[in-house]
Design a protein around this motif. Sequence first.
Motif, PDB file in Angstrom:
ATOM      1  N   ARG A 163       3.938   1.561  -1.067  1.00 43.00           N
ATOM      2  CA  ARG A 163       4.595   1.695  -2.378  1.00 43.00           C
ATOM      3  C   ARG A 163       3.632   2.315  -3.393  1.00 43.00           C
ATOM      4  O   ARG A 163       4.039   3.116  -4.229  1.00 43.00           O
ATOM      5  CB  ARG A 163       5.096   0.338  -2.868  1.00 43.00           C
ATOM      6  CG  ARG A 163       6.383  -0.081  -2.203  1.00 43.00           C
ATOM      7  CD  ARG A 163       6.901  -1.380  -2.755  1.00 43.00           C
ATOM      8  NE  ARG A 163       8.210  -1.681  -2.208  1.00 43.00           N
ATOM      9  CZ  ARG A 163       8.660  -2.891  -2.009  1.00 43.00           C
ATOM     10  NH1 ARG A 163       7.925  -3.944  -2.329  1.00 43.00           N
ATOM     11  NH2 ARG A 163       9.863  -3.084  -1.513  1.00 43.00           N
ATOM     12  N   GLU A 164       2.373   1.933  -3.301  1.00 43.66           N
ATOM     13  CA  GLU A 164       1.371   2.500  -4.207  1.00 43.66           C
ATOM     14  C   GLU A 164       1.170   3.989  -3.922  1.00 43.66           C
ATOM     15  O   GLU A 164       1.029   4.790  -4.848  1.00 43.66           O
ATOM     16  CB  GLU A 164       0.053   1.736  -4.082  1.00 43.66           C
ATOM     17  CG  GLU A 164      -1.043   2.222  -5.008  1.00 43.66           C
ATOM     18  CD  GLU A 164      -0.708   2.131  -6.496  1.00 43.66           C
ATOM     19  OE1 GLU A 164      -1.373   2.836  -7.283  1.00 43.66           O
ATOM     20  OE2 GLU A 164       0.212   1.378  -6.890  1.00 43.66           O
ATOM     21  N   VAL A 165       1.168   4.366  -2.659  1.00 40.37           N
ATOM     22  CA  VAL A 165       1.042   5.786  -2.309  1.00 40.37           C
ATOM     23  C   VAL A 165       2.217   6.570  -2.890  1.00 40.37           C
ATOM     24  O   VAL A 165       2.036   7.639  -3.485  1.00 40.37           O
ATOM     25  CB  VAL A 165       0.958   5.977  -0.775  1.00 40.37           C
ATOM     26  CG1 VAL A 165       1.082   7.448  -0.396  1.00 40.37           C
ATOM     27  CG2 VAL A 165      -0.349   5.403  -0.239  1.00 40.37           C
ATOM     28  N   ASP A 220       5.523  13.539  -2.622  1.00 44.01           N
ATOM     29  CA  ASP A 220       5.136  13.602  -1.207  1.00 44.01           C
ATOM     30  C   ASP A 220       6.253  13.004  -0.350  1.00 44.01           C
ATOM     31  O   ASP A 220       6.401  11.785  -0.259  1.00 44.01           O
ATOM     32  CB  ASP A 220       3.826  12.841  -1.005  1.00 44.01           C
ATOM     33  CG  ASP A 220       3.293  12.936   0.414  1.00 44.01           C
ATOM     34  OD1 ASP A 220       4.054  13.306   1.337  1.00 44.01           O
ATOM     35  OD2 ASP A 220       2.108  12.616   0.612  1.00 44.01           O
ATOM     36  N   GLN A 254       0.824  -1.211   0.000  1.00 41.55           N
ATOM     37  CA  GLN A 254       0.000   0.000   0.000  1.00 41.55           C
ATOM     38  C   GLN A 254       0.858   1.261   0.000  1.00 41.55           C
ATOM     39  O   GLN A 254       0.574   2.216  -0.728  1.00 41.55           O
ATOM     40  CB  GLN A 254      -0.944  -0.007   1.203  1.00 41.55           C
ATOM     41  CG  GLN A 254      -2.018  -1.064   1.094  1.00 41.55           C
ATOM     42  CD  GLN A 254      -2.794  -1.245   2.386  1.00 41.55           C
ATOM     43  OE1 GLN A 254      -2.417  -0.752   3.440  1.00 41.55           O
ATOM     44  NE2 GLN A 254      -3.899  -1.976   2.302  1.00 41.55           N
ATOM     45  N   ARG A 283       4.022   5.716  -5.441  1.00 41.67           N
ATOM     46  CA  ARG A 283       3.873   5.723  -6.903  1.00 41.67           C
ATOM     47  C   ARG A 283       2.880   6.799  -7.341  1.00 41.67           C
ATOM     48  O   ARG A 283       3.111   7.516  -8.309  1.00 41.67           O
ATOM     49  CB  ARG A 283       3.410   4.346  -7.398  1.00 41.67           C
ATOM     50  CG  ARG A 283       3.436   4.212  -8.930  1.00 41.67           C
ATOM     51  CD  ARG A 283       2.780   2.935  -9.409  1.00 41.67           C
ATOM     52  NE  ARG A 283       1.347   2.903  -9.209  1.00 41.67           N
ATOM     53  CZ  ARG A 283       0.450   3.613  -9.904  1.00 41.67           C
ATOM     54  NH1 ARG A 283       0.839   4.431 -10.844  1.00 41.67           N
ATOM     55  NH2 ARG A 283      -0.838   3.506  -9.647  1.00 41.67           N
ATOM     56  N   GLN A 284       1.779   6.913  -6.614  1.00 44.58           N
ATOM     57  CA  GLN A 284       0.750   7.888  -6.982  1.00 44.58           C
ATOM     58  C   GLN A 284       1.114   9.317  -6.584  1.00 44.58           C
ATOM     59  O   GLN A 284       0.617  10.269  -7.183  1.00 44.58           O
ATOM     60  CB  GLN A 284      -0.587   7.512  -6.341  1.00 44.58           C
ATOM     61  CG  GLN A 284      -1.202   6.274  -6.941  1.00 44.58           C
ATOM     62  CD  GLN A 284      -2.528   5.918  -6.287  1.00 44.58           C
ATOM     63  OE1 GLN A 284      -3.086   6.676  -5.498  1.00 44.58           O
ATOM     64  NE2 GLN A 284      -3.050   4.741  -6.623  1.00 44.58           N
ATOM     65  N   HIS A 285       1.954   9.449  -5.568  1.00 45.57           N
ATOM     66  CA  HIS A 285       2.322  10.781  -5.059  1.00 45.57           C
ATOM     67  C   HIS A 285       3.842  10.870  -4.901  1.00 45.57           C
ATOM     68  O   HIS A 285       4.352  10.995  -3.780  1.00 45.57           O
ATOM     69  CB  HIS A 285       1.628  11.051  -3.719  1.00 45.57           C
ATOM     70  CG  HIS A 285       0.151  10.889  -3.763  1.00 45.57           C
ATOM     71  ND1 HIS A 285      -0.684  11.848  -4.285  1.00 45.57           N
ATOM     72  CD2 HIS A 285      -0.648   9.858  -3.385  1.00 45.57           C
ATOM     73  CE1 HIS A 285      -1.930  11.423  -4.208  1.00 45.57           C
ATOM     74  NE2 HIS A 285      -1.938  10.215  -3.671  1.00 45.57           N
ATOM     75  N   PRO A 286       4.566  10.825  -5.997  1.00 46.48           N
ATOM     76  CA  PRO A 286       6.029  10.778  -5.904  1.00 46.48           C
ATOM     77  C   PRO A 286       6.660  12.035  -5.300  1.00 46.48           C
ATOM     78  O   PRO A 286       7.797  11.987  -4.840  1.00 46.48           O
ATOM     79  CB  PRO A 286       6.468  10.582  -7.355  1.00 46.48           C
ATOM     80  CG  PRO A 286       5.327  11.073  -8.177  1.00 46.48           C
ATOM     81  CD  PRO A 286       4.091  10.805  -7.374  1.00 46.48           C
TER      82      PRO A 286
END
Length: 161
Positions: A102-104, A111, A100, A106-109
């Motif tokens: 890693r996905e965050v 941040d 999860q 990926r979606q918010h590089p």
Amino acid sequence: MFYGRSRFPDAAAAFAEAVRLKPDYHQARTGLGMARKGQSKLGEAQTQLREVVRRQPGNPAAHMNLGNLLMKSGQTQDAKTCFSNARRAAQDKLAAARTQLREVVRQHPADARAHINLGNLLIELGDTEEAKTCFSDALRLEPDAVERKLQEGKSLVAQGN
């Protein structure tokens, strides 16, 4: 609250009523099991704690509670199985959290906080190399942030560098 030595019967009654009203309320069922354990009603305690494990097989604490009770009851082999199940459940939760986070990232590089959170989890998992990368990325995103430097230092200490 109810866990004082002489209050186990009161605790058991309160937890039993909560379980009656809401059978899926695992905290109440765990409380009932622990209160029964406190009353030395180990069979009843085991019944409740096994039910928590049955209803929540991915809950590491449920396996630990049952394992501790089984150890107290002299059921060492069954307790070891519970402890192994607790470890597996905890590892599964950490692996899911890693996915999860890693996905965050990926979606918010951009941040930095996301990179730090992933880095902290990776340290918990023993992946200090990837954690170092996460902290470096966070530092690159916010170079003046002292916390990023602190976290990077933690990763280096964990690596032994």
